[in-house]
Design an enzyme around this catalytic site. Structure first.
Site, mmCIF file in Angstrom:
data_model
loop_
_atom_site.group_PDB
_atom_site.id
_atom_site.type_symbol
_atom_site.label_atom_id
_atom_site.label_comp_id
_atom_site.label_asym_id
_atom_site.label_seq_id
_atom_site.Cartn_x
_atom_site.Cartn_y
_atom_site.Cartn_z
ATOM 1 N N CYS A 97 -88.640 15.905 38.955
ATOM 2 C CA CYS A 97 -88.164 15.033 37.675
ATOM 3 C C CYS A 97 -88.319 15.681 36.424
ATOM 4 O O CYS A 97 -87.392 15.915 36.008
ATOM 5 C CB CYS A 97 -89.571 13.952 37.713
ATOM 6 S SG CYS A 97 -89.548 13.120 39.577
ATOM 7 N N ASP A 99 -82.190 3.216 54.177
ATOM 8 C CA ASP A 99 -81.698 4.646 53.821
ATOM 9 C C ASP A 99 -80.610 5.032 54.656
ATOM 10 O O ASP A 99 -80.587 4.614 55.852
ATOM 11 C CB ASP A 99 -82.858 5.630 53.859
ATOM 12 C CG ASP A 99 -82.693 6.945 53.116
ATOM 13 O OD1 ASP A 99 -83.364 6.719 51.906
ATOM 14 O OD2 ASP A 99 -82.045 7.660 53.553
HETATM 15 C C1 UGA Z 1 -93.837 12.962 36.837
HETATM 16 C C2 UGA Z 1 -94.177 12.012 35.454
HETATM 17 O O1 UGA Z 1 -95.303 12.671 35.308
HETATM 18 C C3 UGA Z 1 -94.061 10.512 36.184
HETATM 19 O O2 UGA Z 1 -94.872 9.850 35.258
HETATM 20 C C4 UGA Z 1 -92.993 10.134 36.617
HETATM 21 O O3 UGA Z 1 -92.769 8.982 37.085
HETATM 22 C C5 UGA Z 1 -92.460 11.262 37.466
HETATM 23 O O4 UGA Z 1 -92.190 12.634 36.951
HETATM 24 C C6 UGA Z 1 -90.844 10.646 37.983
HETATM 25 O O5 UGA Z 1 -89.863 10.797 36.858
HETATM 26 O O6 UGA Z 1 -90.524 10.407 39.004
HETATM 27 P P1 UGA Z 1 -94.543 14.303 38.941
HETATM 28 O O7 UGA Z 1 -93.084 14.950 38.903
HETATM 29 O O8 UGA Z 1 -94.986 13.679 40.155
HETATM 30 O O9 UGA Z 1 -94.263 12.982 37.765
HETATM 31 O O10 UGA Z 1 -95.435 15.407 38.653
HETATM 32 P P2 UGA Z 1 -96.545 15.423 37.026
HETATM 33 O O11 UGA Z 1 -97.961 15.210 37.514
HETATM 34 O O12 UGA Z 1 -95.729 14.953 35.962
HETATM 35 O O13 UGA Z 1 -96.457 17.022 37.148
HETATM 36 C C7 UGA Z 1 -95.274 17.781 36.681
HETATM 37 C C8 UGA Z 1 -95.550 19.191 36.846
HETATM 38 O O14 UGA Z 1 -96.233 19.687 35.532
HETATM 39 C C9 UGA Z 1 -96.242 19.811 37.851
HETATM 40 O O15 UGA Z 1 -95.498 21.132 38.228
HETATM 41 C C10 UGA Z 1 -97.504 20.236 37.244
HETATM 42 O O16 UGA Z 1 -98.342 21.288 37.863
HETATM 43 C C11 UGA Z 1 -97.272 20.583 35.743
HETATM 44 N N1 UGA Z 1 -98.158 20.179 34.869
HETATM 45 C C12 UGA Z 1 -98.871 19.037 34.855
HETATM 46 C C13 UGA Z 1 -98.664 21.553 34.118
HETATM 47 O O17 UGA Z 1 -98.216 22.502 34.399
HETATM 48 N N2 UGA Z 1 -99.699 21.045 33.320
HETATM 49 C C14 UGA Z 1 -100.342 19.953 32.995
HETATM 50 O O18 UGA Z 1 -101.198 19.888 32.275
HETATM 51 C C15 UGA Z 1 -99.867 19.033 33.714
#
Ligand code: UGA
Length: 437
Positions: free
Chosen positions: A264, A30
């Protein structure tokens, strides 16, 4: 195998440590010396459950090292690129500066037979553009695109035991070599039955954009239903339970609330729209604009709810915000809906105190004007309204009777729909949640 990992952020640090755990010899690179110093000392540079243990376990084997010196990649057989692709300032498109730089410095150092593996989320077409250049610079070296699907907060398990591998490879012998090499890298997970799909470059790149777009759409769908439920006096949580029982729909990612944020989903759907526009397929993705708009509307709605429970004006009201991370089990505040709402309330005249188990240092860097209190009990003292914005376990377990003794007025906005409304109201709280009567 001897493996290099360029970029040691949320994705690369976990990938490097996981590859070492699988038995490979790994060097993580990095440009940021702070990140490398931390990782070298076995400290995770960000909060990710299980990463400190994984780092010390992998470091102890002597198979994992970190460096700022790109020449350490020389001699590795496989080179993963895990750098970020943030949104470009003032545009929807992804900023590919770090991807371009990482590949350029690898092109200067790799040899024939070596495999360069992109894991960053990129606009479709990036891999073939890189491959064309590599063919001119280092004939015999191969590019593969192997998107990453890990979730922050579950990154270690998602990397060691993912639900699928996708390899985007070129046609012919080069593609076969790349696929065989990746099979060797991921042998442990493949042996335990993880599915693997081998595709062309464009499909592999699109799998990632499509997956994140689908997840974002699912969340905005249920949040749109929450708006309708509010208008009709229905309950979105029960609605989600009921439609989620249909296996074709599924219950996961149907939690209505403050919506999605993070590094993401928001930027990926925008970059996807921008890329589709460049390809002349913008009409196909106009619905993502609506997905984005529904999501952003959630933030204004929760600010409005806070105003309502405060009696119509936010000015001078003492509001305590529980959670600033974009989701629980993370200290990441990139495009965090929670931090966004906290900042809006402050700008609208409220006196906002925020607390979070992990994300306060990152939050303070973005919005220094908020009051930061690591001790939840202190943060809640004399509050006139409490907003639950990130559903950390310790907040989900809060007891309305115990909490009542700490605050000065019993107003709760549960923006993640985690509490039982009847229980909170019985304890004397004015309780508001999203899409529930
Ligand atoms: C997301 C994807 O889920 C991963 O599969 C992907 O690899 C990653 O982006 C990426 O592109 O690197 P992440 O950003 O860690 O993962 O978070 P998530 O678990 O997807 O949650 C995203 C957002 O959605 C959070 O703010 C969470 O609070 C919100 N969320 C999630 C909701 O508001 N409602 C839900 O039912 C689920």
């Amino acid at each position: 195998m001897r493996i290099s990992v360029t970029g040691c952020g949320y994705l690369g640090a976990v990938h490097a440590a996981s590859m070492a755990k699988l038995g490979h010899d790994v060097v993580g690179i990095d440009v940021n010396p702070r990140i490398i110093d931390n990782l070298t000392a076995g400290r995770a540079p960000f909060y990710e459950p299980g990463l400190p243990e994984l780092l010390s376990e992998s470091q102890a084997t002597g198979r994992l090292k970190f460096s700022t010196d790109m020449s350490e990649v020389v001699g590795c057989q496989v080179h993963f690129v895990c750098v970020g692709t943030p949104q470009r300032r003032g545009e929807n498109a992804a900023d590919l500066r770090y991807v371009n730089e990482a590949f350029q410095s690898l092109f200067d150092r790799v040899g024939p037979g070596e495999i360069l593996v992109g894991k960053s989320t990129v606009p479709v077409g990036t891999a073939s553009r890189m491959a064309e250049e590599l063919a001119l610079r280092v004939p015999g070296a191969v590019i593969a695109w192997n998107p990453e699907f890990l979730r922050e907060g579950h990154a270690v398990a998602d990397t060691l035991t993912p639900d699928r591998f996708v390899y985007g490879v070129p046609a012919g012998d080069a593609g076969q070599l790349a696929a065989n090499t990746l099979d060797e890298v991921y042998a442990a997970a493949l042996e335990s039955g993880t599915r693997r799909l081998v595709t062309d470059y464009a499909t592999a790149e699109l799998v990632k954009s499509a997956a994140n777009s689908f997840l974002a759409t699912k969340i905005s769908f249920i949040n749109a239903m929450a708006e309708v439920c509010e208008a009709a006096g229905a309950d979105v949580t029960e609605l989600a339970e009921a439609i989620g029982m249909d296996e074709r729909i599924g219950r996961k990612f149907l939690n209505a609330g403050l919506g999605f944020g993070g590094g993401c989903l928001p930027k990926d759907i925008r970059a996807f729209m921008a890329r589709a526009g460049e390809l002349g397929a913008d009409q196909a993705l106009t619905f993502l604009r609506e997905v984005d708009a529904i999501n952003m509307r959630r933030r204004s709605r929760v600010v409005e709810m806070a105003r309502e429970v405060c009696g119509g004006s936010l000015i001078g009201r003492r509001i305590t915000v529980l959670g600033t991370a974009f989701k629980p089990d993370s200290d990441d505040v990139r495009d965090s809906p929670a931090l966004n709402v906290a900042a809006q309330l402050q700008l609208l005249g409220a006196d906002v105190t925020v607390t979070d188990p992990q994300a306060l240092p990152n939050s303070a860097l973005r919005f220094p004007e908020l009051a930061y209190e690591p001790d939840m009990d202190e943060a809640l003292k004399n509050a006139q309204a409490v907003l639950l914005l990130t559903e950390w376990r310790q907040y989900r377990e809060l007891d309305p009777y115990a909490l009542a003794a700490r605050v000065s007025e019993k107003n709760m906005v549960d923006a993640r729909n985690v509490f039982d409304p009847a229980k909170w109201r019985a304890a004397g709280w004015t309780y508001r949640s999203v899409g529930r009567p």
